[in-house]
Scaffold this motif. Structure first.
Motif, PDB file in Angstrom:
ATOM      1  N   LEU A  76       6.797  13.609   3.978  1.00 31.75           N
ATOM      2  CA  LEU A  76       6.158  12.543   4.759  1.00 31.75           C
ATOM      3  C   LEU A  76       7.138  11.947   5.764  1.00 31.75           C
ATOM      4  O   LEU A  76       6.794  11.715   6.926  1.00 31.75           O
ATOM      5  CB  LEU A  76       5.662  11.424   3.833  1.00 31.75           C
ATOM      6  N   ASP A  77       8.353  11.692   5.308  1.00 33.15           N
ATOM      7  CA  ASP A  77       9.372  11.102   6.178  1.00 33.15           C
ATOM      8  C   ASP A  77       9.654  12.009   7.362  1.00 33.15           C
ATOM      9  O   ASP A  77       9.717  11.553   8.503  1.00 33.15           O
ATOM     10  CB  ASP A  77      10.644  10.829   5.372  1.00 33.15           C
ATOM     11  N   LYS A  78       9.770  13.298   7.096  1.00 27.51           N
ATOM     12  CA  LYS A  78      10.028  14.266   8.169  1.00 27.51           C
ATOM     13  C   LYS A  78       8.853  14.307   9.147  1.00 27.51           C
ATOM     14  O   LYS A  78       9.052  14.335  10.366  1.00 27.51           O
ATOM     15  CB  LYS A  78      10.275  15.648   7.563  1.00 27.51           C
ATOM     16  N   ALA A  79       7.632  14.290   8.634  1.00 25.86           N
ATOM     17  CA  ALA A  79       6.448  14.304   9.496  1.00 25.86           C
ATOM     18  C   ALA A  79       6.387  13.041  10.362  1.00 25.86           C
ATOM     19  O   ALA A  79       6.099  13.118  11.561  1.00 25.86           O
ATOM     20  CB  ALA A  79       5.186  14.427   8.651  1.00 25.86           C
ATOM     21  N   ILE A  80       6.669  11.899   9.764  1.00 26.96           N
ATOM     22  CA  ILE A  80       6.626  10.633  10.504  1.00 26.96           C
ATOM     23  C   ILE A  80       7.686  10.621  11.600  1.00 26.96           C
ATOM     24  O   ILE A  80       7.414  10.248  12.739  1.00 26.96           O
ATOM     25  CB  ILE A  80       6.804   9.436   9.543  1.00 26.96           C
ATOM     26  N   ARG A  81       8.899  11.048  11.261  1.00 23.03           N
ATOM     27  CA  ARG A  81       9.954  11.073  12.275  1.00 23.03           C
ATOM     28  C   ARG A  81       9.618  12.051  13.398  1.00 23.03           C
ATOM     29  O   ARG A  81       9.911  11.784  14.563  1.00 23.03           O
ATOM     30  CB  ARG A  81      11.299  11.384  11.637  1.00 23.03           C
ATOM     31  N   GLY A  82       8.961  13.171  13.053  1.00 19.68           N
ATOM     32  CA  GLY A  82       8.529  14.115  14.086  1.00 19.68           C
ATOM     33  C   GLY A  82       7.515  13.492  15.029  1.00 19.68           C
ATOM     34  O   GLY A  82       7.589  13.673  16.248  1.00 19.68           O
ATOM     35  N   LEU A  83       6.575  12.739  14.468  1.00 20.69           N
ATOM     36  CA  LEU A  83       5.584  12.047  15.299  1.00 20.69           C
ATOM     37  C   LEU A  83       6.246  10.990  16.179  1.00 20.69           C
ATOM     38  O   LEU A  83       5.900  10.842  17.356  1.00 20.69           O
ATOM     39  CB  LEU A  83       4.505  11.403  14.418  1.00 20.69           C
ATOM     40  N   GLU A  84       7.209  10.264  15.609  1.00 21.36           N
ATOM     41  CA  GLU A  84       7.921   9.247  16.382  1.00 21.36           C
ATOM     42  C   GLU A  84       8.680   9.880  17.544  1.00 21.36           C
ATOM     43  O   GLU A  84       8.668   9.351  18.658  1.00 21.36           O
ATOM     44  CB  GLU A  84       8.886   8.475  15.480  1.00 21.36           C
ATOM     45  N   GLU A  85       9.319  11.015  17.284  1.00 26.41           N
ATOM     46  CA  GLU A  85      10.076  11.693  18.331  1.00 26.41           C
ATOM     47  C   GLU A  85       9.164  12.210  19.446  1.00 26.41           C
ATOM     48  O   GLU A  85       9.585  12.303  20.594  1.00 26.41           O
ATOM     49  CB  GLU A  85      10.885  12.848  17.737  1.00 26.41           C
ATOM     50  N   ARG A  86       7.920  12.539  19.085  1.00 26.56           N
ATOM     51  CA  ARG A  86       6.969  13.013  20.091  1.00 26.56           C
ATOM     52  C   ARG A  86       6.250  11.865  20.785  1.00 26.56           C
ATOM     53  O   ARG A  86       5.389  12.083  21.632  1.00 26.56           O
ATOM     54  CB  ARG A  86       5.964  13.971  19.450  1.00 26.56           C
ATOM     55  N   GLY A  87       6.548  10.637  20.396  1.00 19.99           N
ATOM     56  CA  GLY A  87       5.986   9.487  21.076  1.00 19.99           C
ATOM     57  C   GLY A  87       4.556   9.152  20.715  1.00 19.99           C
ATOM     58  O   GLY A  87       3.828   8.604  21.539  1.00 19.99           O
ATOM     59  N   VAL A  88       4.138   9.453  19.492  1.00 18.28           N
ATOM     60  CA  VAL A  88       2.788   9.108  19.047  1.00 18.28           C
ATOM     61  C   VAL A  88       2.647   7.583  19.058  1.00 18.28           C
ATOM     62  O   VAL A  88       3.556   6.861  18.644  1.00 18.28           O
ATOM     63  CB  VAL A  88       2.510   9.668  17.632  1.00 18.28           C
ATOM     64  N   ALA A  89       1.526   7.117  19.548  1.00 21.47           N
ATOM     65  CA  ALA A  89       1.281   5.671  19.603  1.00 21.47           C
ATOM     66  C   ALA A  89       1.345   5.074  18.200  1.00 21.47           C
ATOM     67  O   ALA A  89       0.770   5.614  17.256  1.00 21.47           O
ATOM     68  CB  ALA A  89      -0.082   5.395  20.229  1.00 21.47           C
ATOM     69  N   THR A  90       2.050   3.970  18.068  1.00 22.29           N
ATOM     70  CA  THR A  90       2.233   3.356  16.749  1.00 22.29           C
ATOM     71  C   THR A  90       0.954   2.733  16.215  1.00 22.29           C
ATOM     72  O   THR A  90       0.898   2.384  15.048  1.00 22.29           O
ATOM     73  CB  THR A  90       3.344   2.288  16.790  1.00 22.29           C
ATOM     74  N   ASP A  91      -0.070   2.618  17.050  1.00 22.58           N
ATOM     75  CA  ASP A  91      -1.334   2.072  16.561  1.00 22.58           C
ATOM     76  C   ASP A  91      -2.294   3.179  16.105  1.00 22.58           C
ATOM     77  O   ASP A  91      -3.426   2.894  15.713  1.00 22.58           O
ATOM     78  CB  ASP A  91      -1.997   1.173  17.604  1.00 22.58           C
ATOM     79  N   ASP A  92      -1.835   4.419  16.123  1.00 23.85           N
ATOM     80  CA  ASP A  92      -2.629   5.541  15.636  1.00 23.85           C
ATOM     81  C   ASP A  92      -2.882   5.354  14.141  1.00 23.85           C
ATOM     82  O   ASP A  92      -1.953   5.170  13.357  1.00 23.85           O
ATOM     83  CB  ASP A  92      -1.883   6.849  15.901  1.00 23.85           C
ATOM     84  N   SER A  93      -4.142   5.408  13.718  1.00 26.39           N
ATOM     85  CA  SER A  93      -4.476   5.112  12.319  1.00 26.39           C
ATOM     86  C   SER A  93      -3.900   6.161  11.357  1.00 26.39           C
ATOM     87  O   SER A  93      -3.450   5.818  10.262  1.00 26.39           O
ATOM     88  CB  SER A  93      -5.983   4.979  12.131  1.00 26.39           C
ATOM     89  N   HIS A  94      -3.898   7.422  11.748  1.00 31.25           N
ATOM     90  CA  HIS A  94      -3.322   8.469  10.894  1.00 31.25           C
ATOM     91  C   HIS A  94      -1.826   8.241  10.722  1.00 31.25           C
ATOM     92  O   HIS A  94      -1.291   8.336   9.611  1.00 31.25           O
ATOM     93  CB  HIS A  94      -3.587   9.852  11.486  1.00 31.25           C
ATOM     94  N   PHE A  95      -1.155   7.914  11.798  1.00 34.06           N
ATOM     95  CA  PHE A  95       0.285   7.635  11.781  1.00 34.06           C
ATOM     96  C   PHE A  95       0.574   6.465  10.838  1.00 34.06           C
ATOM     97  O   PHE A  95       1.477   6.533  10.001  1.00 34.06           O
ATOM     98  CB  PHE A  95       0.756   7.336  13.200  1.00 34.06           C
ATOM     99  N   ASN A  96      -0.208   5.415  10.964  1.00 34.20           N
ATOM    100  CA  ASN A  96      -0.005   4.241  10.109  1.00 34.20           C
ATOM    101  C   ASN A  96      -0.285   4.558   8.643  1.00 34.20           C
ATOM    102  O   ASN A  96       0.410   4.069   7.754  1.00 34.20           O
ATOM    103  CB  ASN A  96      -0.864   3.070  10.585  1.00 34.20           C
ATOM    104  N   GLU A  97      -1.287   5.379   8.371  1.00 31.34           N
ATOM    105  CA  GLU A  97      -1.583   5.778   6.994  1.00 31.34           C
ATOM    106  C   GLU A  97      -0.429   6.569   6.393  1.00 31.34           C
ATOM    107  O   GLU A  97      -0.065   6.368   5.225  1.00 31.34           O
ATOM    108  CB  GLU A  97      -2.878   6.593   6.939  1.00 31.34           C
ATOM    109  N   LEU A  98       0.167   7.444   7.184  1.00 31.69           N
ATOM    110  CA  LEU A  98       1.338   8.192   6.702  1.00 31.69           C
ATOM    111  C   LEU A  98       2.488   7.249   6.358  1.00 31.69           C
ATOM    112  O   LEU A  98       3.168   7.420   5.338  1.00 31.69           O
ATOM    113  CB  LEU A  98       1.803   9.211   7.756  1.00 31.69           C
ATOM    114  N   LYS A  99       2.699   6.246   7.193  1.00 31.36           N
ATOM    115  CA  LYS A  99       3.773   5.284   6.936  1.00 31.36           C
ATOM    116  C   LYS A  99       3.502   4.472   5.664  1.00 31.36           C
ATOM    117  O   LYS A  99       4.417   4.182   4.901  1.00 31.36           O
ATOM    118  CB  LYS A  99       3.966   4.369   8.151  1.00 31.36           C
TER     119      LYS A  99
END
Length: 90
Positions: free
Chosen positions: A48-71
């Motif tokens: 999960l941590d690796k996936a989240i950091r990958g999304l952060e590096e790609r600039g995924v919007a922090t208000d994305d619901s899937h992104f927030n659920e992963l966090k």
């Protein structure tokens, strides 16, 4: 001299439960050896941590619901692992 990729790789490698909770490193190592459930949860945490950091590096919007659920899932796993390691402390 380290490149940016080398620095990112090192920072990713350093982010383990043992480095986040150095006072519990021995307990964490014992639990990884002794508890299949702890090891599975720890592996899931790192995925999960690796996936989240990958999304952060790609600039995924922090208000994305899937992104927030992963966090949220990562935070719950981290809390659970911390409690298990703290309870296992000698």
């Amino acid at each position: 001299m380290l490149t940016n990729a080398d620095e990112e790789s090192q920072s990713m490698a350093m982010r383990t439960l043992e480095t986040e909770f150095p006072d519990l490193a021995d307990s964490i190592r014992h639990l990884i050896q002794d508890s299949i459930q702890f090891k599975t949860d720890r592996d899931n945490y790192h995925k999960l941590d690796k996936a989240i950091r990958g999304l952060e590096e790609r600039g995924v919007a922090t208000d994305d619901s899937h992104f927030n659920e992963l966090k949220i899932q990562r935070a719950h796993l981290k809390d659970q692992l911390y409690r298990q390691a703290k309870n296992h402390q000698h």
